[in-house]
Motif scaffolding. Structure first.
Motif, PDB file in Angstrom:
ATOM      1  N   THR A 602       3.471  -3.872  46.638  1.00  0.00           N
ATOM      2  CA  THR A 602       2.442  -2.826  46.630  1.00  0.00           C
ATOM      3  C   THR A 602       1.070  -3.466  46.484  1.00  0.00           C
ATOM      4  OG1 THR A 602       3.954  -1.225  45.637  1.00  0.00           O
ATOM      5  CG2 THR A 602       1.593  -0.761  45.478  1.00  0.00           C
ATOM      6  N   SER A 604      -2.511  -2.842  45.576  1.00  0.00           N
ATOM      7  CA  SER A 604      -3.199  -1.784  44.828  1.00  0.00           C
ATOM      8  C   SER A 604      -4.680  -1.687  45.170  1.00  0.00           C
ATOM      9  CB  SER A 604      -3.030  -2.008  43.323  1.00  0.00           C
ATOM     10  OG  SER A 604      -3.486  -3.305  42.967  1.00  0.00           O
ATOM     11  N   SER A 605      -5.306  -2.792  45.542  1.00  0.00           N
ATOM     12  CA  SER A 605      -6.736  -2.731  45.887  1.00  0.00           C
ATOM     13  C   SER A 605      -7.108  -3.935  46.735  1.00  0.00           C
ATOM     14  CB  SER A 605      -7.612  -2.688  44.630  1.00  0.00           C
ATOM     15  OG  SER A 605      -7.546  -3.926  43.946  1.00  0.00           O
ATOM     16  N   PRO A 620      -2.997   2.820  47.715  1.00  0.00           N
ATOM     17  CA  PRO A 620      -2.200   1.584  47.815  1.00  0.00           C
ATOM     18  C   PRO A 620      -1.478   1.452  49.155  1.00  0.00           C
ATOM     19  CG  PRO A 620      -1.030   3.214  46.520  1.00  0.00           C
ATOM     20  CD  PRO A 620      -2.369   3.820  46.824  1.00  0.00           C
ATOM     21  N   SER A 622       1.950  -0.374  51.051  1.00  0.00           N
ATOM     22  CA  SER A 622       3.303  -0.846  50.733  1.00  0.00           C
ATOM     23  C   SER A 622       3.803  -1.766  51.853  1.00  0.00           C
ATOM     24  CB  SER A 622       4.266   0.335  50.554  1.00  0.00           C
ATOM     25  OG  SER A 622       5.556  -0.136  50.231  1.00  0.00           O
ATOM     26  N   SER A 651      -2.027  -7.121  43.954  1.00  0.00           N
ATOM     27  CA  SER A 651      -0.704  -6.548  44.246  1.00  0.00           C
ATOM     28  C   SER A 651       0.191  -6.648  43.023  1.00  0.00           C
ATOM     29  CB  SER A 651      -0.053  -7.301  45.415  1.00  0.00           C
ATOM     30  OG  SER A 651       0.333  -8.605  45.002  1.00  0.00           O
ATOM     31  N   ASN A 652       1.436  -6.210  43.199  1.00  0.00           N
ATOM     32  CA  ASN A 652       2.407  -6.269  42.101  1.00  0.00           C
ATOM     33  C   ASN A 652       3.255  -7.540  42.146  1.00  0.00           C
ATOM     34  OD1 ASN A 652       3.766  -5.529  44.425  1.00  0.00           O
ATOM     35  ND2 ASN A 652       5.255  -4.226  43.351  1.00  0.00           N
TER      36      ASN A 652
END
Length: 682
Positions: A602, A604-605, A620, A622, A651-652
């Motif tokens: 993911t 996120s920014s 976000p 994916s 990201s994650n």
């Protein structure tokens, strides 16, 4: 169940070991541990290379045509007669005793039997004694060294995954020591040359020179351990095939009532004592405590010093038959199976003895001189003998009957042999797939090496050219002629293998095959694909059904572990260059963002500064497991200048929560394309 193969010493008799190895490999036996002494070290180092090692070894053995292909006389023997050289090749073991026990300072006390048998002049004996009394050996292994230098790859041995143990004895300490697959002594990790270690293990004392390894001189490991089974067990083997190149037991001798000191010494030192060493190494009083099968000849085809292409192939065939019997007809404790095993062993011996008798008779048929005749200094050149040829043909027919009886008794049915016996896919990332193959070979051979019909239709191999293409062609010599005739065709044949079905016990695995009917010697590949869907270890079995009467279903265990990896971000390129443009112009480039993990990534920014921007950005974002997306970047300067910025992607990804991408571009004023009015002058 780690499998070990142990190979004995035996010099030129190592051809028996080669035949046994080919039979074992044809039956799917692959060693994880190899131990060898002397010629067994040469053979063992070759197969310890892994894939292709055995075929290289066979090509070496089958290229040998004479003694000089394996060893050469020491410089101390330069100038000795051909008669003495032939005697040394035939009776080197006798000579050891003659020199160590029988030669005084003035007159060599040569065994009377050798003087009579070989008629060696006393002057030649004096000359030989004076030459060798200061030498370290009679011969050297330079030809084999050159072959090993070209064929033996120490890196392959080191990386094959096969444990290797080469036996040798230190002259200084008297200890039995071993060198491993890394080229290190197992007792102190001293690094040595693997090639030199092989030659040290093969350096029969007095016959070949010692080899210096480190600070010590080493000779043949067979001095202390001719068949190093224990070291293979110590290395982890729990199922061992031990191949002994020479027969057990001592041949009976005539009465020693009137024999002299040298006769007694020679009988003890060259026959009884070596047999006791072999017996102790092969069958210890308390057994091995493991599954150890000894593959050994009942008769010796040749001696340890004689290289001959025919004897090599005869011994190869004998080793093949003995190993095939030990694997496929091993009786265990079953008395009925024992009778079959003994009958097959008897046929193998008879076939071997018949082939050797034919090989020997072919010298007379073709008018060729034997090595023993050279040693006896015979000046008579034989003439091709038609009667000998007739006897060769008669023996060939007897050989055919023995071969086909053995084939029938052994069994002509198909044999399904899988390689490997199990499949481990290791760790596979979710969601992806990996494929491995099982080779299924129709190894039906009726316990005989390939090309058995050639045994009665062709000449045995020799280091000279026969007078005719085959023994059945028209033959003519000054003693008479023999008409051509057609050799009999085989009356037995092997059966094709039919793969009737392929099934799997676990739906995570899928199978496909490349063939169904397999002639003897042919192979099919069954390809198994593991689909990693959910995390966890998966077990299953592959069942391959066929018309193999002894093994109708091959069951191959399957193992795989599906693993879920965290999201892992990767970007390409890491530097985006937009080049040169003008103000108010736009240049676009693509940036690939890849997820190398098996969980969703993911984003996120994304932070980016003018005059750079990301088109159609909605966060976000994916990125699917093992997938990628493409971001469209734009450079739109409003003024001239050099521009640089850093785009930050968050990201994650637990290991890289923030990734930077460098951006660069340049804006310049467009060139002035105005000029003087058309038609105006300067």
């Amino acid at each position: 169940m780690p499998v070990g193969i142990v190979l004995s010493g035996g010099g030129a008799m190592g051809d028996f070991e080669l035949g046994a190895l080919v039979a074992l490999y044809n039956r799917g036996v692959r060693p994880e541990i190899v131990a060898g002494t002397s010629v067994g070290a040469i053979n063992g180092a070759a197969i310890a290379q892994g894939e292709g090692g055995l075929s290289q070894l066979q090509s070496i053995w089958f290229s040998l045509r004479s003694n000089s292909d394996m060893y050469l006389e020491d410089v101390s023997l330069n100038g000795v007669s051909d008669q003495v050289k032939a005697y040394l090749s035939l009776s080197a073991a006798h000579l050891i005793v003659d020199l160590t026990l029988g030669m005084g300072p003035l007159l060599p006390l040569w065994p009377i039997g050798d003087l009579v048998l070989y008629a060696i002049p006393i002057a030649d004996l004096y000359d030989l004694f004076n030459r060798v009394k200061a030498a370290k050996s009679l011969f050297n292994l330079n030809p084999i060294r050159a072959k090993l230098l070209a064929q033996l790859d120490a890196n392959k041995v080191k990386n094959s995954g096969i444990k290797l143990r080469l036996a040798m004895v230190s002259l200084e300490s008297g200890k039995l020591r071993f060198v491993d697959e890394q080229g290190k002594f197992t007792d102190d990790n001293t690094q040595v040359s693997l090639l030199d270690a092989v030659l040290a293990s093969a350096s029969i004392p007095f016959i070949f020179p010692p080899v210096k390894l480190g600070s010590e001189n080493f000779v043949d490991g067979g001095v202390r351990d001719i068949l190093p089974i224990q070291v293979a067990l110590d290395a982890g083997a729990d199922h061992v095939y031990a191949i002994c190149a020479s027969r057990a037991a001592v041949d009976p001798a005539t009465s020693f009532d009137n024999k002299n000191l040298l006769d007694i010494a020679m009988r003890a030192a060259t026959e009884i004592m070596p047999d006791q060493v072999q017996e102790s190494n092969t069958n210890p009083p308390r057994g091995w405590g493991a599954n150890v099968r000894i593959i050994q000849p009942e008769v010796n085809v040749n001696n340890s010093m004689t290289i001959d292409p025919g004897l090599i192939r005869i011994a190869f065939g004998y080793g093949y038959m003995r190993a095939a019997d030990m694997v496929d007809a091993y009786p265990g404790n079953d008395i009925f199976k024992l009778f079959r095993f003994l009958a097959l062993s008897d046929l193998a011996r008879k076939i071997t003895e018949k082939r050797k008798a034919i090989w020997d008779l072919e010298y007379d048929a073709n008018g060729e001189v034997r090595l023993s005749a050279v040693a006896k200094h015979s000046q008579i050149r034989p003439v091709p003998d038609p009667n000998a040829l007739r006897m060769v043909r008669a023996l060939k027919l007897e050989l055919k009957a023995l071969v086909e009886q053995r084939q029938t008794d052994f069994g002509l049915g198909p044999r399904a042999t899988p390689l490997p016996e199990k499949l481990d896919f290791g760790k596979v990332t979710v969601p992806s797939s990996i494929s491995l193959s099982v080779q299924v070979r129709n190894s039906a051979d009726s316990g005989m090496p390939a090309g058995v019909s050639n045994l009665w239709t062709q000449w045995e191999a020799h280091d000279w050219e026969p007078l005719t293409a085959t023994p059945w062609d028209f033959f003519n010599s000054v003693l008479g002629s023999v008409p051509a005739t057609t050799p009999p065709s085989p009356t037995v044949s092997l059966t094709d293998l039919f793969l009737t079905s392929v099934s799997l016990s676990n739906a995570a695995f899928a199978a496909s095959t490349s063939n169904i009917f397999l002639s003897p010697g042919q192979s099919a590949f069954v390809t198994i694909t593991f689909h990693a869907g959910v995390a966890g270890v998966q077990h299953g079995t592959l069942d391959i059904a066929s018309n193999d009467p002894d093994r109708p279903v091959l069951r191959i265990p399957l193992t795989a572990e599906a693993v879920v990896l965290p999201p892992t971000i990767a970007v390409s390129p890491q530097l985006v260059q937009f080049g040169v443009t003008g103000p108010q112009k736009k240049v676009r480039r693509s940036l690939a963002v890849t997820n190398r993990g098996s969980s969703a990534l993911t984003i996120s920014s994304i932070t980016i500064a003018p005059p750079f921007k990301v088109l159609n950005l909605t966060v976000p974002l994916s990125v699917p497991p093992l997938g990628h997306i493409s971001l469209q970047l734009e450079f739109s300067p409003v003024a001239v200048g050099n521009f640089a910025a850093t785009m930050i992607i968050q990201s994650n990804d637990p290991s890289r929560q923030q990734v930077s991408v460098r951006l660069s571009g340049r804006a310049v004023e467009p060139p002035d394309r105005t000029g003087p009015p058309r038609g105006s002058g300067r």
